[in-house]
Design a protein around this motif. Structure first.
Motif, PDB file in Angstrom:
ATOM      1  N   UNK A  78     -40.165  20.548  14.215  1.00  0.00           N
ATOM      2  CA  UNK A  78     -41.535  20.779  13.756  1.00  0.00           C
ATOM      3  C   UNK A  78     -42.542  20.500  14.854  1.00  0.00           C
ATOM      4  N   UNK A  79     -42.296  19.436  15.646  1.00  0.00           N
ATOM      5  CA  UNK A  79     -43.223  19.109  16.728  1.00  0.00           C
ATOM      6  C   UNK A  79     -43.215  20.177  17.814  1.00  0.00           C
ATOM      7  N   UNK A  80     -42.036  20.744  18.101  1.00  0.00           N
ATOM      8  CA  UNK A  80     -41.907  21.767  19.139  1.00  0.00           C
ATOM      9  C   UNK A  80     -42.065  23.184  18.604  1.00  0.00           C
ATOM     10  N   UNK A  81     -42.275  23.314  17.303  1.00  0.00           N
ATOM     11  CA  UNK A  81     -42.396  24.613  16.650  1.00  0.00           C
ATOM     12  C   UNK A  81     -41.119  25.438  16.832  1.00  0.00           C
ATOM     13  N   UNK A  82     -39.984  24.764  16.685  1.00  0.00           N
ATOM     14  CA  UNK A  82     -38.690  25.415  16.739  1.00  0.00           C
ATOM     15  C   UNK A  82     -38.177  25.635  15.320  1.00  0.00           C
ATOM     16  N   UNK A  83     -37.156  26.462  15.195  1.00  0.00           N
ATOM     17  CA  UNK A  83     -36.477  26.644  13.914  1.00  0.00           C
ATOM     18  C   UNK A  83     -35.265  25.726  13.890  1.00  0.00           C
ATOM     19  N   UNK A  84     -35.239  24.722  13.008  1.00  0.00           N
ATOM     20  CA  UNK A  84     -34.107  23.781  13.003  1.00  0.00           C
ATOM     21  C   UNK A  84     -32.829  24.448  12.514  1.00  0.00           C
ATOM     22  N   UNK A  85     -31.732  24.146  13.186  1.00  0.00           N
ATOM     23  CA  UNK A  85     -30.409  24.631  12.797  1.00  0.00           C
ATOM     24  C   UNK A  85     -29.543  23.417  12.495  1.00  0.00           C
ATOM     25  N   UNK A  86     -29.157  23.252  11.253  1.00  0.00           N
ATOM     26  CA  UNK A  86     -28.382  22.086  10.831  1.00  0.00           C
ATOM     27  C   UNK A  86     -27.037  22.548  10.277  1.00  0.00           C
ATOM     28  N   UNK A  87     -25.985  21.941  10.779  1.00  0.00           N
ATOM     29  CA  UNK A  87     -24.639  22.236  10.289  1.00  0.00           C
ATOM     30  C   UNK A  87     -24.321  21.268   9.150  1.00  0.00           C
ATOM     31  N   UNK A  88     -24.194  21.803   7.956  1.00  0.00           N
ATOM     32  CA  UNK A  88     -23.923  20.959   6.789  1.00  0.00           C
ATOM     33  C   UNK A  88     -22.594  20.235   6.945  1.00  0.00           C
ATOM     34  N   UNK A  89     -21.618  20.885   7.541  1.00  0.00           N
ATOM     35  CA  UNK A  89     -20.309  20.262   7.722  1.00  0.00           C
ATOM     36  C   UNK A  89     -20.399  19.006   8.581  1.00  0.00           C
ATOM     37  N   UNK A  90     -21.272  19.042   9.582  1.00  0.00           N
ATOM     38  CA  UNK A  90     -21.430  17.871  10.442  1.00  0.00           C
ATOM     39  C   UNK A  90     -22.056  16.715   9.662  1.00  0.00           C
ATOM     40  N   UNK A  91     -23.062  17.012   8.847  1.00  0.00           N
ATOM     41  CA  UNK A  91     -23.697  15.956   8.060  1.00  0.00           C
ATOM     42  C   UNK A  91     -22.717  15.323   7.062  1.00  0.00           C
ATOM     43  N   UNK A  92     -21.796  16.149   6.533  1.00  0.00           N
ATOM     44  CA  UNK A  92     -20.802  15.610   5.594  1.00  0.00           C
ATOM     45  C   UNK A  92     -19.733  14.809   6.335  1.00  0.00           C
ATOM     46  N   UNK A  93     -19.355  15.277   7.522  1.00  0.00           N
ATOM     47  CA  UNK A  93     -18.280  14.619   8.276  1.00  0.00           C
ATOM     48  C   UNK A  93     -18.752  13.345   8.964  1.00  0.00           C
ATOM     49  N   UNK A  94     -20.077  13.179   9.147  1.00  0.00           N
ATOM     50  CA  UNK A  94     -20.582  12.011   9.880  1.00  0.00           C
ATOM     51  C   UNK A  94     -20.194  10.687   9.200  1.00  0.00           C
ATOM     52  N   UNK A  95     -20.371  10.510   7.885  1.00  0.00           N
ATOM     53  CA  UNK A  95     -19.935   9.245   7.264  1.00  0.00           C
ATOM     54  C   UNK A  95     -18.435   8.996   7.414  1.00  0.00           C
ATOM     55  N   UNK A  96     -17.637  10.073   7.310  1.00  0.00           N
ATOM     56  CA  UNK A  96     -16.192   9.916   7.465  1.00  0.00           C
ATOM     57  C   UNK A  96     -15.861   9.475   8.883  1.00  0.00           C
ATOM     58  N   UNK A  97     -16.535  10.102   9.864  1.00  0.00           N
ATOM     59  CA  UNK A  97     -16.315   9.701  11.258  1.00  0.00           C
ATOM     60  C   UNK A  97     -16.718   8.247  11.475  1.00  0.00           C
TER      61      UNK A  97
END
Length: 392
Positions: free
Chosen positions: A347-366
């Motif tokens: 938002x600060x850089x006026x970019x379009x954020x790209x978020x991988x849902x799989x990474x957010x789910x795997x982060x707690x497991x990692x």
């Protein structure tokens, strides 16, 4: 206390708990390593990414012409057909052979035993568009023209480094160089080459003169295109140079923009993957340190539980579960903070954020796996404690 006594006490304190000291030192080592890796890898990857989108690399095409036993595959005037293609900025044909390399070149006809006046240089020939095609400029004088070629004048253009080796600094007196027994007037010095940098140590003569050195046929063609036209010109140039025999020519063209984009994206992903893995290792060392300190602080509790009947596996499982829960909690919080950070920076850089849902789910497991691995040694150490020693 003397200095050597102070140093001795400090070393004794470090060696009293060697494992704890090693883990603490490892945390510092990994922290400094992370800093060095972040700066070094980021600079390296940045240079790699810039190189993939370098305008010079993206617009340079080289057409290699193989030898032909009969008629030459590419005529000298075929370059004119290439320059008429839409998107071509400059082009030149070059002839070079093994027989024209390491020829004896000298700047005067005087034999001086006290000086090295003879140099071994490469002699080649090219069409009049060579300075533009090689992305260079005439440092002094000028390049030969079609009149010199048509008349067969004994003129030569030398590279800037060749001029230094031959001791030629001025052209106002029409200096000459000797290739073998024949003299050739130097009319220009070429330099600041961004392509074909080997020309800086070469001698360039007109095609009609180059036949004396066996330079009869074109060996390669240099083409510079406008940005974005390289892919199209790479397909059209062989047919324009040698109609009917274009498939026999070898074209060395830059990668397509799609491939360059994909490779640049792979470079960025690899960069941050390395940084993320280093950060995970640092976090694992931190968990191991905290768990080990916890074990040391809870020695009486461990001894009491063992004396009441707890087995070694129960003690190990307790501390392993604690370290795993610490890692799991850190993974959940880290995933949330990471997602918020990506959105905020975008938002600060006026970019379009790209978020991988799989990474957010795997982060707690990692995080849980890292915590489990980090707690192995402290848990084993706690399990090995004898009840009597612990209670004492």
């Amino acid at each position: 206390m003397h200095v050597h006594d102070l140093i001795g006490e400090a070393l004794a304190g470090m060696l009293a708990k060697p494992v704890r000291s090693a883990l603490t030192t490892l945390g510092t080592v990994l922290g400094i390593t992370t800093l060095v890796v972040t700066v070094g890898v980021a600079a390296t990857a940045g240079n790699q990414i810039v190189g993939r989108f370098d305008e010079l690399v993206a617009t340079a095409i080289t057409v290699e012409v193989p030898e032909s036993e009969h008629t030459p595959l590419v005529e000298w005037d075929a370059v004119d057909r290439v320059t008429r293609l839409r998107g071509v900025e400059s082009a030149a044909a070059v002839a070079e052979s093994k027989d024209s390399t390491n020829l004896s070149v000298r700047s005067n006809d005087i034999v001086d035993p006290t000086r090295v006046t003879t140099q071994s240089m490469t002699v080649l020939t090219a069409t009049v568009g060579l300075p533009e095609a090689a992305r260079g400029r005439m440092v002094q004088g000028r390049f030969y023209d079609t009149g010199h070629i048509r008349r067969g004048d004994r003129v030569a253009v030398i590279g800037d480094r060749a001029a230094q080796q031959l001791g030629i600094t001025r052209l106002d007196r029409s200096p000459a160089i000797f290739i073998g027994k024949h003299a050739y007037t130097v009319i220009g010095i070429i330099g600041d080459l961004r392509r074909e940098r080997n020309l800086s140590t070469a001698v360039i003569v007109p095609p009609t003169v180059g036949r004396r050195f066996g330079l009869r046929d074109v060996t390669r063609v240099l083409v510079n295109t406008s940005l974005g036209a390289a892919d199209l010109i790479a397909r059209q140039a062989p047919a324009a140079l040698s109609p009917g025999n274009g498939d026999m020519l070898q074209v060395v063209a830059p990668p397509s923009p799609t491939r360059a984009r994909d490779k640049a994206q792979d470079d960025v992903n690899a960069l941050f993957l390395i940084l993320g893995l280093v950060s995970l290792v640092v976090g694992a060392v931190g968990i191991a340190n905290v768990t080990l300190v916890t074990v040391m602080e809870r020695v009486p509790e461990i001894g009491l539980r063992r004396s009441l009947g707890a087995a070694r596996r129960h003690i190990a499982a307790q501390f392993l579960l604690e370290s795993t829960l610490i890692g799991l909690t850190g993974g959940v919080i880290g995933a949330g903070v990471g997602v918020v950070t990506v959105v905020a920076v975008s938002a600060a850089k006026q970019w379009t954020p790209l978020l991988d849902v799989r990474l957010a789910i795997a982060a707690p497991i990692a995080g849980a796996v890292v915590g489990l691995l980090a707690g192995l040694y402290p848990a084993l150490r706690a399990a090995r404690m004898e009840p009597v020693d612990a209670l004492r």
